[in-house]
Design a protein around this motif. Structure first.
Motif, PDB file in Angstrom:
ATOM      1  N   ARG A  28      42.472  48.799  39.376  1.00 62.03           N
ATOM      2  CA  ARG A  28      43.751  49.295  38.845  1.00 62.03           C
ATOM      3  C   ARG A  28      44.202  48.460  37.653  1.00 62.03           C
ATOM      4  O   ARG A  28      44.754  48.997  36.680  1.00 62.03           O
ATOM      5  CB  ARG A  28      44.817  49.274  39.933  1.00 62.03           C
ATOM      6  N   THR A  29      43.995  47.158  37.724  1.00 62.29           N
ATOM      7  CA  THR A  29      44.376  46.290  36.604  1.00 62.29           C
ATOM      8  C   THR A  29      43.598  46.650  35.350  1.00 62.29           C
ATOM      9  O   THR A  29      44.158  46.717  34.245  1.00 62.29           O
ATOM     10  CB  THR A  29      44.130  44.816  36.971  1.00 62.29           C
ATOM     11  N   ILE A  30      42.308  46.891  35.498  1.00 56.39           N
ATOM     12  CA  ILE A  30      41.485  47.255  34.337  1.00 56.39           C
ATOM     13  C   ILE A  30      41.906  48.605  33.782  1.00 56.39           C
ATOM     14  O   ILE A  30      42.041  48.782  32.557  1.00 56.39           O
ATOM     15  CB  ILE A  30      39.998  47.243  34.740  1.00 56.39           C
ATOM     16  N   ASP A  45      36.877  41.500  50.322  1.00 61.38           N
ATOM     17  CA  ASP A  45      38.224  42.067  50.404  1.00 61.38           C
ATOM     18  C   ASP A  45      38.283  43.321  49.535  1.00 61.38           C
ATOM     19  O   ASP A  45      38.323  43.241  48.304  1.00 61.38           O
ATOM     20  CB  ASP A  45      39.254  41.035  49.932  1.00 61.38           C
ATOM     21  N   GLN A  46      38.290  44.485  50.166  1.00 59.75           N
ATOM     22  CA  GLN A  46      38.324  45.738  49.407  1.00 59.75           C
ATOM     23  C   GLN A  46      39.641  45.912  48.672  1.00 59.75           C
ATOM     24  O   GLN A  46      39.685  46.520  47.591  1.00 59.75           O
ATOM     25  CB  GLN A  46      38.090  46.918  50.360  1.00 59.75           C
ATOM     26  N   ARG A  47      40.714  45.376  49.222  1.00 59.98           N
ATOM     27  CA  ARG A  47      42.011  45.481  48.555  1.00 59.98           C
ATOM     28  C   ARG A  47      42.005  44.726  47.231  1.00 59.98           C
ATOM     29  O   ARG A  47      42.630  45.168  46.249  1.00 59.98           O
ATOM     30  CB  ARG A  47      43.112  44.946  49.472  1.00 59.98           C
ATOM     31  N   PHE A  48      41.305  43.609  47.180  1.00 64.87           N
ATOM     32  CA  PHE A  48      41.187  42.854  45.936  1.00 64.87           C
ATOM     33  C   PHE A  48      40.440  43.668  44.888  1.00 64.87           C
ATOM     34  O   PHE A  48      40.851  43.730  43.721  1.00 64.87           O
ATOM     35  CB  PHE A  48      40.466  41.533  46.196  1.00 64.87           C
ATOM     36  N   TRP A  49      39.331  44.297  45.258  1.00 63.96           N
ATOM     37  CA  TRP A  49      38.552  45.068  44.295  1.00 63.96           C
ATOM     38  C   TRP A  49      39.314  46.301  43.826  1.00 63.96           C
ATOM     39  O   TRP A  49      39.212  46.682  42.653  1.00 63.96           O
ATOM     40  CB  TRP A  49      37.211  45.459  44.908  1.00 63.96           C
ATOM     41  N   ASN A  50      40.082  46.908  44.717  1.00 63.07           N
ATOM     42  CA  ASN A  50      40.911  48.045  44.293  1.00 63.07           C
ATOM     43  C   ASN A  50      41.979  47.591  43.302  1.00 63.07           C
ATOM     44  O   ASN A  50      42.253  48.285  42.310  1.00 63.07           O
ATOM     45  CB  ASN A  50      41.556  48.706  45.503  1.00 63.07           C
ATOM     46  N   THR A  82      48.433  45.943  41.217  1.00 65.18           N
ATOM     47  CA  THR A  82      47.497  45.237  40.353  1.00 65.18           C
ATOM     48  C   THR A  82      47.245  43.838  40.920  1.00 65.18           C
ATOM     49  O   THR A  82      47.793  43.454  41.955  1.00 65.18           O
ATOM     50  CB  THR A  82      48.055  45.153  38.934  1.00 65.18           C
ATOM     51  N   LEU A  83      46.408  43.076  40.226  1.00 66.88           N
ATOM     52  CA  LEU A  83      46.074  41.740  40.717  1.00 66.88           C
ATOM     53  C   LEU A  83      47.293  40.831  40.751  1.00 66.88           C
ATOM     54  O   LEU A  83      47.429  39.991  41.649  1.00 66.88           O
ATOM     55  CB  LEU A  83      44.980  41.126  39.838  1.00 66.88           C
ATOM     56  N   ASN A  84      48.180  40.967  39.773  1.00 68.11           N
ATOM     57  CA  ASN A  84      49.405  40.168  39.789  1.00 68.11           C
ATOM     58  C   ASN A  84      50.257  40.486  41.013  1.00 68.11           C
ATOM     59  O   ASN A  84      50.752  39.579  41.697  1.00 68.11           O
ATOM     60  CB  ASN A  84      50.213  40.430  38.517  1.00 68.11           C
ATOM     61  N   ILE A  85      50.454  41.771  41.277  1.00 67.80           N
ATOM     62  CA  ILE A  85      51.254  42.174  42.435  1.00 67.80           C
ATOM     63  C   ILE A  85      50.576  41.754  43.730  1.00 67.80           C
ATOM     64  O   ILE A  85      51.233  41.295  44.686  1.00 67.80           O
ATOM     65  CB  ILE A  85      51.498  43.696  42.408  1.00 67.80           C
ATOM     66  N   TYR A  86      49.257  41.881  43.791  1.00 65.77           N
ATOM     67  CA  TYR A  86      48.520  41.501  44.997  1.00 65.77           C
ATOM     68  C   TYR A  86      48.641  40.001  45.255  1.00 65.77           C
ATOM     69  O   TYR A  86      48.857  39.570  46.403  1.00 65.77           O
ATOM     70  CB  TYR A  86      47.057  41.907  44.850  1.00 65.77           C
ATOM     71  N   ALA A  87      48.500  39.176  44.218  1.00 68.49           N
ATOM     72  CA  ALA A  87      48.653  37.734  44.385  1.00 68.49           C
ATOM     73  C   ALA A  87      50.070  37.374  44.824  1.00 68.49           C
ATOM     74  O   ALA A  87      50.269  36.481  45.661  1.00 68.49           O
ATOM     75  CB  ALA A  87      48.298  37.017  43.086  1.00 68.49           C
ATOM     76  N   GLY A 100      52.365  53.103  48.660  1.00 70.44           N
ATOM     77  CA  GLY A 100      51.230  52.496  49.337  1.00 70.44           C
ATOM     78  C   GLY A 100      50.726  51.334  48.520  1.00 70.44           C
ATOM     79  O   GLY A 100      51.417  50.330  48.361  1.00 70.44           O
ATOM     80  N   GLN A 101      49.525  51.448  47.995  1.00 72.86           N
ATOM     81  CA  GLN A 101      48.945  50.446  47.103  1.00 72.86           C
ATOM     82  C   GLN A 101      48.477  51.084  45.795  1.00 72.86           C
ATOM     83  O   GLN A 101      47.594  50.559  45.122  1.00 72.86           O
ATOM     84  CB  GLN A 101      47.762  49.764  47.801  1.00 72.86           C
ATOM     85  N   ALA A 102      49.089  52.200  45.416  1.00 69.23           N
ATOM     86  CA  ALA A 102      48.614  52.967  44.266  1.00 69.23           C
ATOM     87  C   ALA A 102      48.802  52.240  42.947  1.00 69.23           C
ATOM     88  O   ALA A 102      48.057  52.499  41.991  1.00 69.23           O
ATOM     89  CB  ALA A 102      49.336  54.321  44.217  1.00 69.23           C
TER      90      ALA A 102
END
Length: 314
Positions: free
Chosen positions: A97-99, A88-93, A271-276, A266-268
């Motif tokens: 961003r989180t880091i 999942d490229q969206r997860f890695w992006n 972060t992982l929290n927002i994605y989850a 977009g998805q700029a």
């Protein structure tokens, strides 16, 4: 001639209270001590289990299941969610961003927090008032802070746009530009949580002995040499604790990002929290979201472990 005769009443011997053997007394005292500990720690441990342990275990179980949106009747799929996440490229992006968000914000907070602590540690008139005002951003509610900063970032009527127009500068799209949205959120985090770093460092400064500083001054060391070779090494444990604490909090930041940008444009700023959150409540895939959360916790533990090891090694 009469004589008085003194009568002596024999003392009554009070029978001694029999005590048990020493092992029994130690056992009874140990039981009382255990009962006191259970009475004081029991409510806190129960609350910890309800609010922390149960959600973590439940989330870990869901991560290995294909859970429907109704959260009923999940099907065990093993490592299927984690295999899908690896592709999942969206997860890695979102991870990147989180880091960037957490490490960048905490690095700036450490530099500014140490500087502010050194400044507030000086003796000057009104120091107490300055310290109290300096702690206001940390006390404010994150959602309220996010709403205020969102208004300040507005390109037409915001504070920054008003100041820029006064000097004849063009309006800057802080939140609509993908390159500026994440740094803008980092600015909010730095503004709100730098006082926390300063407060911890200030507490560490108050506990440092003054003899070493005076000896260094006698030897001719200037202010920078005293700070770099004496003060900073002595504050390293405090700085490590502050860095780990703030890094964990920055990585799990949700409220300001969701209120200010919602993960956009977009998805700029996703972060992982927002994605989850989006996976669970927009895409209605709780199992996949639980797997993302598990990996997110592992990332936080990894960064905390690295910082602690670096601090101990130094």
């Amino acid at each position: 001639m009469s004589s008085t005769r003194t009568l002596t009443v024999p003392e009554r011997r009070v029978p001694e209270r029999r005590q048990g053997p020493p092992s029994a007394r130690r056992r009874s005292s140990g039981q009382r001590e255990w009962g006191m500990k259970a009475a004081f720690l029991g409510p806190a441990l129960a609350l910890l289990v309800i609010l922390v342990a149960y959600p973590l275990v439940n989330n870990l179980i869901m991560a290995f299941q294909d859970v429907p949106a109704s959260l009923e009747g999940g099907e065990f799929i093993g490592f299927g969610n984690f295999i899908e996440i690896s592709q999942d490229q969206r997860f890695w992006n979102a991870t990147l961003r989180t880091i960037i968000y957490s490490v960048g914000s905490v690095a700036v907070q450490l530099v500014l927090g140490i500087g502010y602590a050194l400044l507030l540690n000086q003796h000057f008139r009104g120091r107490g008032i300055v310290r109290a005002l300096f702690l206001i951003p940390m006390i404010a509610t994150p959602v309220a802070v996010a709403m205020v900063w969102r208004l300040m970032f507005q390109p037409d009527l915001g504070l920054f746009a008003t100041i820029g127009s006064f000097f004849g500068l063009p309006s800057i799209p802080f939140l609509s530009d993908p390159l500026l949205a994440l740094p803008s959120l980092m600015l909010v985090d730095v503004w709100q949580w730098t006082p926390f770093i300063a407060l911890l460092v200030l507490a560490g400064l108050s506990g440092l002995p003054t003899e070493t500083q005076e000896a260094a001054m006698v030897d001719g060391a200037n202010a920078w040499q005293r700070f770099w070779h004496i003060t900073l090494p002595a504050l390293r444990p405090v700085i490590a604790v502050a860095a780990v604490t703030r890094l964990i909090e920055a990585m799990r930041t949700f409220d300001p990002i969701y209120v200010i940008t919602g993960g956009g444009p977009g998805q700029a700023t996703e972060t992982l929290n927002i994605y989850a959150y989006n996976l669970a409540f927009q895409f209605l895939d709780p199992g996949y979201a639980a797997a993302v959360v598990v990996l997110f916790v592992l990332v936080m533990l990894l960064f905390s472990f690295v910082i602690i090891r670096l601090s101990r090694r130094s």
